[in-house]
Write a protein that holds these residues in place. Structure first.
Motif, short mmCIF file in Angstrom:
data_model
loop_
_atom_site.label_atom_id
_atom_site.label_comp_id
_atom_site.label_asym_id
_atom_site.label_seq_id
_atom_site.Cartn_x
_atom_site.Cartn_y
_atom_site.Cartn_z
N GLU A 133 24.05 -2.66 -10.96
CA GLU A 133 23.61 -1.90 -9.72
C GLU A 133 23.37 -0.47 -9.92
O GLU A 133 24.17 0.02 -10.95
CB GLU A 133 24.31 -2.34 -8.38
N PRO A 134 22.82 0.19 -9.03
CA PRO A 134 22.56 1.52 -9.32
C PRO A 134 23.90 2.52 -9.27
O PRO A 134 24.38 3.55 -10.07
CB PRO A 134 21.88 2.15 -8.07
N ASP A 135 25.02 2.20 -8.59
CA ASP A 135 26.16 2.47 -8.48
C ASP A 135 27.31 1.76 -9.16
O ASP A 135 28.58 2.09 -9.06
CB ASP A 135 26.71 3.00 -6.82
N HIS A 136 26.96 0.65 -9.75
CA HIS A 136 28.00 -0.20 -10.30
C HIS A 136 27.48 -0.65 -11.67
O HIS A 136 26.67 -1.88 -11.82
CB HIS A 136 28.35 -1.35 -9.28
N GLY A 137 27.98 -0.03 -12.66
CA GLY A 137 27.47 -0.79 -14.05
C GLY A 137 28.99 -1.15 -14.74
O GLY A 137 28.93 -2.41 -14.80
N SER A 138 29.62 -0.22 -15.38
CA SER A 138 30.96 -0.59 -15.95
C SER A 138 31.81 -1.22 -15.12
O SER A 138 32.45 -2.17 -15.43
CB SER A 138 31.60 0.45 -16.52
N ASP A 139 31.70 -0.90 -13.47
CA ASP A 139 32.73 -1.49 -12.44
C ASP A 139 31.80 -2.68 -11.72
O ASP A 139 32.08 -2.69 -10.43
CB ASP A 139 33.22 -0.49 -11.83
N SER A 140 30.99 -3.30 -12.64
CA SER A 140 29.96 -4.21 -11.75
C SER A 140 30.84 -5.20 -10.77
O SER A 140 30.40 -5.71 -9.94
CB SER A 140 29.19 -4.96 -12.67
N VAL A 141 32.28 -5.50 -11.13
CA VAL A 141 33.10 -6.47 -10.42
C VAL A 141 33.11 -5.74 -9.00
O VAL A 141 33.08 -6.71 -7.89
CB VAL A 141 34.44 -6.22 -10.93
N LYS A 160 19.42 -3.41 -7.39
CA LYS A 160 19.97 -3.86 -8.78
C LYS A 160 19.25 -2.93 -9.83
O LYS A 160 18.09 -2.47 -9.45
CB LYS A 160 19.61 -5.31 -9.37
N ARG A 161 19.97 -2.65 -10.98
CA ARG A 161 19.20 -1.52 -11.65
C ARG A 161 19.23 -2.15 -13.44
O ARG A 161 20.18 -2.82 -13.59
CB ARG A 161 19.74 -0.30 -11.74
N TRP A 162 18.16 -1.70 -14.12
CA TRP A 162 18.05 -2.22 -15.55
C TRP A 162 17.98 -3.54 -15.58
O TRP A 162 18.49 -4.29 -16.27
CB TRP A 162 19.31 -1.57 -16.42
N ILE A 163 17.03 -4.28 -14.93
CA ILE A 163 16.87 -5.65 -14.88
C ILE A 163 15.89 -6.14 -15.61
O ILE A 163 14.63 -6.21 -15.14
CB ILE A 163 16.89 -6.22 -13.32
N GLY A 164 16.20 -6.49 -16.98
CA GLY A 164 14.99 -6.93 -17.82
C GLY A 164 14.32 -8.27 -17.29
O GLY A 164 14.66 -9.07 -16.79
#
Length: 391
Positions: A133-141, A160-164
């Motif tokens: 997500e835009p605000d949750h990458g490493s802490d996607s939990v 959601k962000r960076w969704i191939g």
């Protein structure tokens, strides 16, 4: 000379060797002649999709449902050889086979597998995996996208962000937090029969990337997107289930890093033999030989990691921290090998014609996705010390 200095290709099974040769031929004859143009324009090469489908590799290790049921070693050959050609296309295949199909294969019911996997295996349906997500990458939990039950449907809201593949995908696996029990679950968002995405689903292409330019990774917005309740994946009931998928795919990131490193080393070696400066090939200079030997040592170590990784996976002994160590090591080493290759090529290394610049910038992407270097080190650190350094 091949990058296989320790003759590890001799350990390949007939299946793995066949997959390697099929993918390598595709890369050399179909992919490499066109990919620089697509990469330069940040365009996705749809023309290659039917040709990829004919390789019979989509779904990799999944058994049945039209998938090839490859061994872990053969699946590794897919990633290594595709990445030796191009990281963008490897990401397209990795999202399809490992993340989207892999999630359905691991966490879906039998009915759900039968419903989606066969058409995905032939690339008649394209998949995507929406976790970050835009605000949750490493802490996607801590993801904030929500799912609310409404009769026979769930209603999804979030971003959601960076969704191939998400801009054109037919099947999108969306991870969201069920507001009823606060648990993270997975839901399959499908296109309508007319080929449009459901109301409230929008995908805006991220532009300006320095790497992986030939694969599209949009921002996805979900506004009251209605999903049938039976599209909730049967066994996706917590973030731990998402982690099971990520543990499997981090192995793919290690194989991909190896592919980029092999390409960079082989390009640099060929160039050094042919490039003449001060009246002799630069391969005759001590500094260049020192750099090439160092690059080969790293590639060989990465090969050894990957072969052992495949063995452990087949034995069911592969763990999350093992995956983190492999991803951390390979991303660091491949990044440096690509940088060294760029250095050996000098100014020519800046040009797409020589491919190294594309591998180098694609490795910048690999270094971050599937868990950053720092996060992987903390996962390994927690495992070896028994103490968590996460906040």
């Amino acid at each position: 000379m091949s990058a296989d200095y320790y003759l590890l290709d001799e350990l390949l099974t007939p299946e793995a060797r066949d997959v390697r040769d099929r993918v390598r031929t595709f890369v050399d004859t179909e992919l490499l002649p066109v990919i620089n143009d697509y990469w330069d324009r940040a365009d996705f090469p749809f023309e290659l999709v039917p040709k990829i489908a004919k390789l019979g590799i989509i779904g990799t290790t999944i058994d049945g449902y039209g998938c090839p049921g490859l061994s872990r070693l053969a699946a590794g050959m897919v990633s290594r050889e595709m990445s030796r050609g191009d990281g963008s296309i490897n990401t397209f295949i990795g999202v399809q086979s490992g993340l989207a199909m892999g999630t359905i294969g691991l966490l879906g019911s039998e009915e759900q597998k039968q419903r989606w996997l066969p058409e995905m295996a032939t690339l008649d349906k394209i998949g995507a995996f929406a976790l970050t997500e835009p605000d949750h990458g490493s802490d996607s939990v801590r993801l904030e996208t929500t799912a609310r039950r409404d009769g026979a449907h769930y209603v999804l809201n979030g971003a959601k962000r960076w969704i191939g593949n998400a801009g054109f995908a037919d099947v999108v696996v969306v991870w969201a937090r069920d507001v009823q029990d606060e648990r993270v679950k997975a839901f399959v968002v499908e296109k309508n029969p007319d080929g449009t995405h459901p109301d409230g689903y929008t995908a805006e292409l991220i532009t300006g990337k320095i790497g992986k330019r030939a694969v599209w990774q949009p921002d996805v917005t979900l506004r009251d997107v209605r999903v049938p309740a039976d599209n909730k994946l049967a066994d996706a009931n917590s973030f731990r289930d998402a982690s099971r998928v990520l543990t499997a795919t981090r192995g793919g990131a290690a194989w991909e890093s190896l592919g980029h490193a092999v390409a960079a080393y082989e390009i640099a070696l060929d160039y050094a033999r042919e490039r003449v400066q001060f009246g002799k090939p630069i391969a005759s200079f001590q500094l260049v030989q020192h750099k090439l030997a160092g690059m080969l040592s790293e590639v060989t170590a990465m090969e050894l990691y990957c072969v052992r990784m495949a063995e452990l996976q087949e034995q069911g002994r592969w763990t999350g921290p093992m995956a983190s160590l492999a991803k951390m090591h390979h991303a660091r080493k491949a990044r440096q090998v690509c940088l060294d290759a760029r250095d050996i090529l000098g100014g020519n290394g800046l040009l797409l014609d020589h491919h190294v610049a594309r591998h180098l910038t694609d490795m910048e992407v690999v270094h971050t996705y599937e868990g950053t270097d720092s996060i992987q080190s903390l996962i390994v650190g927690r495992d070896i010390t028994g103490i968590s350094a996460f906040g």
